[in-house]
Design a protein around this motif. Structure first.
Motif, PDB file in Angstrom:
ATOM      1  N   PRO A  16       0.564  -1.384   0.049  1.00  0.00           N
ATOM      2  CA  PRO A  16      -0.366   0.329  -0.024  1.00  0.00           C
ATOM      3  C   PRO A  16       1.085   1.745   0.477  1.00  0.00           C
ATOM      4  CG  PRO A  16      -1.205  -1.316   1.623  1.00  0.00           C
ATOM      5  CD  PRO A  16       0.205  -2.125   1.431  1.00  0.00           C
ATOM      6  N   GLU A  17       2.214   1.434   0.705  1.00  0.00           N
ATOM      7  CA  GLU A  17       2.922   2.613   0.447  1.00  0.00           C
ATOM      8  C   GLU A  17       3.350   3.039  -0.539  1.00  0.00           C
ATOM      9  OE1 GLU A  17       2.643   0.809   4.264  1.00  0.00           O
ATOM     10  OE2 GLU A  17       3.358  -0.508   2.674  1.00  0.00           O
ATOM     11  N   ASP A  18       3.052   1.505  -1.418  1.00  0.00           N
ATOM     12  CA  ASP A  18       3.892   2.288  -2.576  1.00  0.00           C
ATOM     13  C   ASP A  18       2.740   2.709  -3.587  1.00  0.00           C
ATOM     14  OD1 ASP A  18       6.183   0.401  -2.707  1.00  0.00           O
ATOM     15  OD2 ASP A  18       5.418  -1.217  -3.447  1.00  0.00           O
ATOM     16  N   GLU A  33      -2.900   7.793 -21.341  1.00  0.00           N
ATOM     17  CA  GLU A  33      -3.364   6.264 -22.220  1.00  0.00           C
ATOM     18  C   GLU A  33      -3.667   5.501 -22.531  1.00  0.00           C
ATOM     19  OE1 GLU A  33      -2.139   7.325 -27.041  1.00  0.00           O
ATOM     20  OE2 GLU A  33      -0.928   8.412 -25.245  1.00  0.00           O
ATOM     21  N   ARG A  34      -2.745   4.808 -21.871  1.00  0.00           N
ATOM     22  CA  ARG A  34      -2.673   3.581 -22.326  1.00  0.00           C
ATOM     23  C   ARG A  34      -3.135   3.014 -21.016  1.00  0.00           C
ATOM     24  NH1 ARG A  34      -1.340   2.875 -27.163  1.00  0.00           N
ATOM     25  NH2 ARG A  34      -0.092   4.265 -27.718  1.00  0.00           N
ATOM     26  N   TRP A  35      -3.474   2.899 -19.471  1.00  0.00           N
ATOM     27  CA  TRP A  35      -3.547   2.302 -18.740  1.00  0.00           C
ATOM     28  C   TRP A  35      -4.460   3.445 -17.827  1.00  0.00           C
ATOM     29  CZ3 TRP A  35      -3.014  -1.090 -14.689  1.00  0.00           C
ATOM     30  CH2 TRP A  35      -1.501  -2.139 -15.818  1.00  0.00           C
ATOM     31  N   ARG A  36      -5.569   3.661 -18.929  1.00  0.00           N
ATOM     32  CA  ARG A  36      -7.151   4.094 -18.375  1.00  0.00           C
ATOM     33  C   ARG A  36      -7.883   4.153 -16.807  1.00  0.00           C
ATOM     34  NH1 ARG A  36      -6.742   3.040 -22.664  1.00  0.00           N
ATOM     35  NH2 ARG A  36      -7.518   1.029 -22.682  1.00  0.00           N
ATOM     36  N   GLY A  37      -8.427   4.658 -16.172  1.00  0.00           N
ATOM     37  CA  GLY A  37      -9.030   4.320 -14.672  1.00  0.00           C
ATOM     38  C   GLY A  37      -9.864   5.100 -14.462  1.00  0.00           C
ATOM     39  N   GLY A  38     -10.307   5.070 -13.236  1.00  0.00           N
ATOM     40  CA  GLY A  38     -11.439   6.230 -12.695  1.00  0.00           C
ATOM     41  C   GLY A  38     -11.158   7.696 -12.064  1.00  0.00           C
ATOM     42  N   ASP A  39     -11.221   8.679 -11.695  1.00  0.00           N
ATOM     43  CA  ASP A  39     -10.761   9.662 -11.402  1.00  0.00           C
ATOM     44  C   ASP A  39      -9.966   9.548 -10.789  1.00  0.00           C
ATOM     45  OD1 ASP A  39     -12.213  10.879 -13.881  1.00  0.00           O
ATOM     46  OD2 ASP A  39     -13.661  10.962 -11.825  1.00  0.00           O
ATOM     47  N   ASP A  40      -9.882   8.201  -9.897  1.00  0.00           N
ATOM     48  CA  ASP A  40      -9.321   8.523  -8.096  1.00  0.00           C
ATOM     49  C   ASP A  40      -8.565   7.052  -8.397  1.00  0.00           C
ATOM     50  OD1 ASP A  40      -8.261   7.845  -6.253  1.00  0.00           O
ATOM     51  OD2 ASP A  40     -10.201   8.410  -4.782  1.00  0.00           O
ATOM     52  N   ASP A  44      -8.183   3.374  -7.903  1.00  0.00           N
ATOM     53  CA  ASP A  44      -7.949   2.233  -8.085  1.00  0.00           C
ATOM     54  C   ASP A  44      -7.090   1.098  -8.210  1.00  0.00           C
ATOM     55  OD1 ASP A  44      -9.671   3.054  -9.788  1.00  0.00           O
ATOM     56  OD2 ASP A  44      -8.442   3.745 -11.884  1.00  0.00           O
ATOM     57  N   LEU A  45      -5.653   1.804  -7.978  1.00  0.00           N
ATOM     58  CA  LEU A  45      -4.618   0.205  -7.544  1.00  0.00           C
ATOM     59  C   LEU A  45      -4.648  -0.003  -6.379  1.00  0.00           C
ATOM     60  CD1 LEU A  45      -1.982   3.337  -8.273  1.00  0.00           C
ATOM     61  CD2 LEU A  45      -1.919   0.915  -9.052  1.00  0.00           C
ATOM     62  N   ALA A  46      -5.799   0.456  -4.944  1.00  0.00           N
ATOM     63  CA  ALA A  46      -6.153   0.255  -3.880  1.00  0.00           C
ATOM     64  C   ALA A  46      -6.336  -1.514  -4.350  1.00  0.00           C
ATOM     65  CB  ALA A  46      -6.777   0.693  -2.720  1.00  0.00           C
ATOM     66  N   THR A  47      -7.209  -0.865  -5.057  1.00  0.00           N
ATOM     67  CA  THR A  47      -8.624  -2.390  -5.514  1.00  0.00           C
ATOM     68  C   THR A  47      -7.798  -3.710  -6.666  1.00  0.00           C
ATOM     69  OG1 THR A  47     -10.534  -1.093  -6.546  1.00  0.00           O
ATOM     70  CG2 THR A  47     -10.741  -3.288  -7.617  1.00  0.00           C
ATOM     71  N   ASP A  48      -6.654  -2.702  -7.907  1.00  0.00           N
ATOM     72  CA  ASP A  48      -6.508  -3.893  -7.826  1.00  0.00           C
ATOM     73  C   ASP A  48      -4.681  -4.285  -6.991  1.00  0.00           C
ATOM     74  OD1 ASP A  48      -6.462  -2.851 -10.433  1.00  0.00           O
ATOM     75  OD2 ASP A  48      -4.540  -1.679 -10.979  1.00  0.00           O
ATOM     76  N   LEU A  49      -4.572  -4.364  -5.487  1.00  0.00           N
ATOM     77  CA  LEU A  49      -3.634  -4.957  -4.723  1.00  0.00           C
ATOM     78  C   LEU A  49      -4.886  -5.694  -4.101  1.00  0.00           C
ATOM     79  CD1 LEU A  49      -1.922  -2.042  -3.042  1.00  0.00           C
ATOM     80  CD2 LEU A  49      -0.671  -3.985  -4.788  1.00  0.00           C
ATOM     81  N   GLN A  50      -6.362  -5.872  -3.932  1.00  0.00           N
ATOM     82  CA  GLN A  50      -6.907  -6.521  -3.381  1.00  0.00           C
ATOM     83  C   GLN A  50      -7.979  -7.381  -4.058  1.00  0.00           C
ATOM     84  OE1 GLN A  50      -7.730  -6.344  -0.001  1.00  0.00           O
ATOM     85  NE2 GLN A  50      -6.501  -4.806  -0.300  1.00  0.00           N
ATOM     86  N   ASP A  51      -7.545  -7.400  -5.478  1.00  0.00           N
ATOM     87  CA  ASP A  51      -8.012  -8.719  -6.726  1.00  0.00           C
ATOM     88  C   ASP A  51      -6.687 -10.096  -6.623  1.00  0.00           C
ATOM     89  OD1 ASP A  51      -7.747 -10.027  -8.411  1.00  0.00           O
ATOM     90  OD2 ASP A  51      -8.451  -9.028  -9.457  1.00  0.00           O
ATOM     91  N   PRO A  52      -7.605 -10.884  -5.314  1.00  0.00           N
ATOM     92  CA  PRO A  52      -6.539 -12.354  -5.646  1.00  0.00           C
ATOM     93  C   PRO A  52      -6.142 -12.950  -6.650  1.00  0.00           C
ATOM     94  CG  PRO A  52      -9.158 -12.034  -5.297  1.00  0.00           C
ATOM     95  CD  PRO A  52      -8.859 -11.287  -5.546  1.00  0.00           C
TER      96      PRO A  52
END
Length: 170
Positions: A16-18, A33-40, A44-52
């Motif tokens: 999480p510190e990253d 341009e290549r890695w879209r995501g939401g406004d936050d 988005d990254l925190a959600t990626d880290l939670q994806d098992p």
């Protein structure tokens, strides 16, 4: 997972510190341009880290975060393979660090995880990424038409590439 060491980069489990540093990189115009995501992007990254099903690794170079590489595995025995995706800080593009990161992870997925086949799917017009992946041994499989939506809302083609275990350029 332990730290994976390439010729110039280290790949370590993302923590999480990253997230702030990675969100800043993902927020650069070239990466966004290549890695879209939401406004936050931090969320988005925190959600990626939670994806098992997705393993996120921070890419370090000279003790500095320069990006993230992630992978997932299809574990169905008859279709078993792994997929890779990567983003790097545009400030380090063109130095071979992406190739080093992809090669390092590919060798780990083949040698340690036992995968016989890897896939990656850059945008069909992303010549720099395609060149990077080709240096590791990935080969074009085919165009995936209207594969992903761009920032402008229009659909863009993707290029499916794969790499067999005995084709990796070490």
């Amino acid at each position: 997972m332990t730290v994976l060491r390439g010729a110039s980069v280290a790949l370590r489990p993302t923590v999480p510190e990253d997230i702030p540093a990675l969100a800043a990189i993902r927020g650069t115009p070239e990466v966004r341009e290549r890695w879209r995501g939401g406004d936050d992007l931090e969320a988005d990254l925190a959600t990626d880290l939670q994806d098992p099903d997705t393993r996120c690794l921070t890419v370090d170079h000279d003790r500095r975060i320069i990006g993230m590489i992630q992978w997932y595995a299809e574990e169905e025995p008859d279709y078993r393979h792994a997929g890779i995706d990567l983003f790097l800080d545009p400030a380090v593009h063109g130095r071979g660090l992406g190739t080093d990161a992809v090669r390092t992870l590919a060798c780990h997925l083949i040698d340690v995880q036992g995968h016989h086949r890897l896939i990656i799917d850059p945008a069909a017009d992303n010549t720099a990424a395609i060149r990077c992946y080709t240096k590791v041994g990935f080969r074009p499989v085919g165009i995936m038409r209207r594969y992903e939506r761009g920032l402008d809302g229009s659909w863009h083609d993707g290029l499916l590439m794969d790499l067999l275990a005995d084709e990796v350029v070490r």
